[in-house]
Motif scaffolding. Sequence first.
Motif, PDB file in Angstrom:
ATOM      1  N   LEU A 196       5.506   3.639   4.389  1.00 54.25           N
ATOM      2  CA  LEU A 196       5.106   4.550   3.324  1.00 54.25           C
ATOM      3  C   LEU A 196       3.769   5.223   3.579  1.00 54.25           C
ATOM      4  CD1 LEU A 196       5.869   5.765   0.612  1.00 54.25           C
ATOM      5  CD2 LEU A 196       4.772   3.811  -0.522  1.00 54.25           C
ATOM      6  N   PRO A 197       2.726   4.502   4.051  1.00 54.72           N
ATOM      7  CA  PRO A 197       1.460   5.211   4.283  1.00 54.72           C
ATOM      8  C   PRO A 197       1.574   6.378   5.253  1.00 54.72           C
ATOM      9  CG  PRO A 197       1.105   2.848   4.308  1.00 54.72           C
ATOM     10  CD  PRO A 197       2.599   3.060   4.292  1.00 54.72           C
ATOM     11  N   TYR A 198       2.483   6.272   6.232  1.00 54.14           N
ATOM     12  CA  TYR A 198       2.615   7.338   7.216  1.00 54.14           C
ATOM     13  C   TYR A 198       3.320   8.569   6.649  1.00 54.14           C
ATOM     14  CZ  TYR A 198       1.136   3.932  10.680  1.00 54.14           C
ATOM     15  OH  TYR A 198       0.418   3.013  11.377  1.00 54.14           O
ATOM     16  N   VAL A 199       4.023   8.392   5.524  1.00 57.91           N
ATOM     17  CA  VAL A 199       4.727   9.521   4.929  1.00 57.91           C
ATOM     18  C   VAL A 199       3.733  10.590   4.480  1.00 57.91           C
ATOM     19  CG1 VAL A 199       6.206  10.233   3.007  1.00 57.91           C
ATOM     20  CG2 VAL A 199       6.725   8.141   4.267  1.00 57.91           C
ATOM     21  N   VAL A 200       2.609  10.149   3.935  1.00 59.89           N
ATOM     22  CA  VAL A 200       1.615  11.121   3.467  1.00 59.89           C
ATOM     23  C   VAL A 200       0.463  11.279   4.462  1.00 59.89           C
ATOM     24  CG1 VAL A 200       2.104  10.766   1.034  1.00 59.89           C
ATOM     25  CG2 VAL A 200       0.404   9.337   2.151  1.00 59.89           C
ATOM     26  N   HIS A 201       0.556  10.580   5.612  1.00 59.58           N
ATOM     27  CA  HIS A 201      -0.482  10.743   6.627  1.00 59.58           C
ATOM     28  C   HIS A 201      -0.449  12.178   7.148  1.00 59.58           C
ATOM     29  CE1 HIS A 201      -3.269   9.964   9.746  1.00 59.58           C
ATOM     30  NE2 HIS A 201      -2.404  10.049  10.728  1.00 59.58           N
ATOM     31  N   ALA A 224      -8.809   8.390  -3.170  1.00 60.32           N
ATOM     32  CA  ALA A 224      -8.441   9.450  -2.223  1.00 60.32           C
ATOM     33  C   ALA A 224      -8.623   8.980  -0.788  1.00 60.32           C
ATOM     34  CB  ALA A 224      -9.290  10.696  -2.485  1.00 60.32           C
ATOM     35  N   TYR A 225      -9.707   8.285  -0.509  1.00 58.01           N
ATOM     36  CA  TYR A 225      -9.926   7.737   0.828  1.00 58.01           C
ATOM     37  C   TYR A 225      -8.766   6.816   1.220  1.00 58.01           C
ATOM     38  CZ  TYR A 225     -14.838   9.305   0.732  1.00 58.01           C
ATOM     39  OH  TYR A 225     -15.989  10.050   0.698  1.00 58.01           O
ATOM     40  N   ALA A 226      -8.314   6.018   0.266  1.00 60.33           N
ATOM     41  CA  ALA A 226      -7.226   5.079   0.566  1.00 60.33           C
ATOM     42  C   ALA A 226      -5.956   5.824   0.962  1.00 60.33           C
ATOM     43  CB  ALA A 226      -6.963   4.188  -0.644  1.00 60.33           C
ATOM     44  N   ILE A 234      -0.439  -1.591  -5.485  1.00 59.82           N
ATOM     45  CA  ILE A 234      -1.558  -0.678  -5.774  1.00 59.82           C
ATOM     46  C   ILE A 234      -1.643   0.446  -4.742  1.00 59.82           C
ATOM     47  CG2 ILE A 234      -4.059  -0.512  -6.039  1.00 59.82           C
ATOM     48  CD1 ILE A 234      -4.018  -3.383  -7.065  1.00 59.82           C
ATOM     49  N   PRO A 235      -1.730   0.131  -3.441  1.00 63.46           N
ATOM     50  CA  PRO A 235      -1.777   1.246  -2.479  1.00 63.46           C
ATOM     51  C   PRO A 235      -0.497   2.070  -2.471  1.00 63.46           C
ATOM     52  CG  PRO A 235      -1.582  -0.856  -1.337  1.00 63.46           C
ATOM     53  CD  PRO A 235      -1.901  -1.168  -2.761  1.00 63.46           C
ATOM     54  N   CYS A 236       0.651   1.426  -2.685  1.00 62.01           N
ATOM     55  CA  CYS A 236       1.899   2.187  -2.712  1.00 62.01           C
ATOM     56  C   CYS A 236       1.919   3.177  -3.874  1.00 62.01           C
ATOM     57  CB  CYS A 236       3.093   1.236  -2.811  1.00 62.01           C
ATOM     58  SG  CYS A 236       3.409   0.299  -1.295  1.00 62.01           S
ATOM     59  N   GLY A 237       1.376   2.746  -5.018  1.00 58.55           N
ATOM     60  CA  GLY A 237       1.296   3.654  -6.157  1.00 58.55           C
ATOM     61  C   GLY A 237       0.380   4.830  -5.882  1.00 58.55           C
ATOM     62  N   LEU A 238      -0.751   4.569  -5.236  1.00 53.36           N
ATOM     63  CA  LEU A 238      -1.675   5.652  -4.897  1.00 53.36           C
ATOM     64  C   LEU A 238      -1.036   6.636  -3.928  1.00 53.36           C
ATOM     65  CD1 LEU A 238      -5.022   3.676  -4.427  1.00 53.36           C
ATOM     66  CD2 LEU A 238      -4.413   5.188  -6.319  1.00 53.36           C
ATOM     67  N   ILE A 239      -0.312   6.109  -2.966  1.00 49.58           N
ATOM     68  CA  ILE A 239       0.321   6.959  -1.963  1.00 49.58           C
ATOM     69  C   ILE A 239       1.361   7.876  -2.598  1.00 49.58           C
ATOM     70  CG2 ILE A 239       1.845   6.905   0.060  1.00 49.58           C
ATOM     71  CD1 ILE A 239       0.372   4.286   0.822  1.00 49.58           C
ATOM     72  N   ALA A 240       2.026   7.393  -3.632  1.00 52.55           N
ATOM     73  CA  ALA A 240       3.084   8.180  -4.273  1.00 52.55           C
ATOM     74  C   ALA A 240       2.538   9.303  -5.144  1.00 52.55           C
ATOM     75  CB  ALA A 240       3.978   7.265  -5.106  1.00 52.55           C
TER      76      ALA A 240
END
Length: 515
Positions: free
Chosen positions: A354-359, A391-393, A23-29
């Motif tokens: 992955l989260p840091y990619v869009v950080h 969006a917050y996530a 779920i979070p990975c999908g949001l990040i993408a």
Amino acid sequence: MTLAAAARRDPLPPAWLLLAGAIPCGLIALPMVYVAVRAWGVGASGVAEELFRARTWELLVNTVTLATSVTLASAVIGVATAWCVERCDLPGRRVWRILAALPLAVPAFVASFAWASIDVAFQGMAGAVLILSLSHYPLVHLPVSAALRGMDPAYEDVSRSLGRGPWRTFTGAVLPQAWPALGAGALLVLAHMLAEFGALALLRVQTFTTAIYASYELQFDSGSAALQSAILMALCLPVALGEMRLRQNLRFARSGRGGRRDQRLAPLGRARPAVLLGFSALTALSTGVPVGMLVYWLVVGRSGGRGLADLGAAIEGSLSLALPGAVVVTLLALPLALASTRHRGALAKIADRLPYVVHGLPGLVVALALTFFAIRFAPAVYQTVALLFAAYAVLFLPLAQSALRASLELAPPGLEEVARSLGKGPLAAFASVTLPNVLPGLGAALALMTLELVRELTATLLLAPIGVTTLATEVWSRANDGQYAAAAPFAALLVALSAVPVYVFTRRSLELDDF
């Protein structure tokens, strides 16, 4: 993590953890997919036209100029202040340590509105560089201070024994050890500058973030906004990846074992009055002016009192979004932190990185991406808090993940193995054994997320349901209309909420050092 603990990692995450992490990975993408889809829809000719517009190059120059100037200024101020309070015989070092961190309590858009309300001369590129440097230098000061406190002074002793003076010792022995902390702090400032919107809108500086907002919100040109987002993403991604790499390699090594040896303080000598004057001026400009202007507008502003009727609704809106939003972000970060600390392989690496990619991506880009997909594939969630929480996530998963990972690495994996050997499944073993041990980390993540979400502006501005206001959006909207006194009560509350954790964190770090 120790080698023994790493060796006990399971090779693959269980199915429940994979599903939770998807779920979070999908949001990040989504932001990256959004930019690719919109650019494809515009076509090659549209992309070329946008890239070679004079306006695009103007925005690029402004964005790069602002980001590099603020980053360099913040690095110089942060290193200088850290060196003086940690390694020099500066009178009142403990007090100056706290005062040097206090600008973090004043959100950048609040400081910008305070300075802009003094005179229009502070609006523009020069004013933005000054104001944002004063607001962001603690992001360099704090990690460099920690590095200086943890260094082994033996390297400096060796340098001095070779006949090197103070400056050559600093550049040759101290600075290389502090470089990871300095680099991480500088990249964090750079990421903030590329993503900054509220402060720049109030200071009338045109960058990609303000242009994206104008293209989408004012001109309803989502294609141009998407292409500008793609250019901004191209600037942000290398910064985010570099920050991630530096944070992973951040270590403060010591050459010997045993108790820490006290650092020898360098005498300031005749420079002491000048250094004290510099610290006083820095504190006055970075914290005194914004707070002083808030007090001024609260007392004598002509528009004072106009916003008081909306104060209760803004507080309610801030808490109604920040508190459940912090829970959502922390819960989404938990499977990623578990995968990266308890398992090996490619999936664990993806969960960790992955989260840091869009950080560092601007909240505007994330908001545009979520709006695009919601309207086309899930119109029921458009203009709901669910979309805002998503969006917050995307924006704050790395912060929650870092807080959780610190606690998970201290919880022995062997306890879960014992529980599973007694017949419990992976999920039951985690819930009964590991979860109670990581509750302090969960609490820290929730507190950090709540503070960040109360201050968040850009995503909330675009995605909050109609009729929902927050302290941050009220400050921005009223200050943007020139109603400085009306904005002051909301800004003062934001500063008060932010000052408490900044003060507590700084005092706690001092107490730990004394211990």
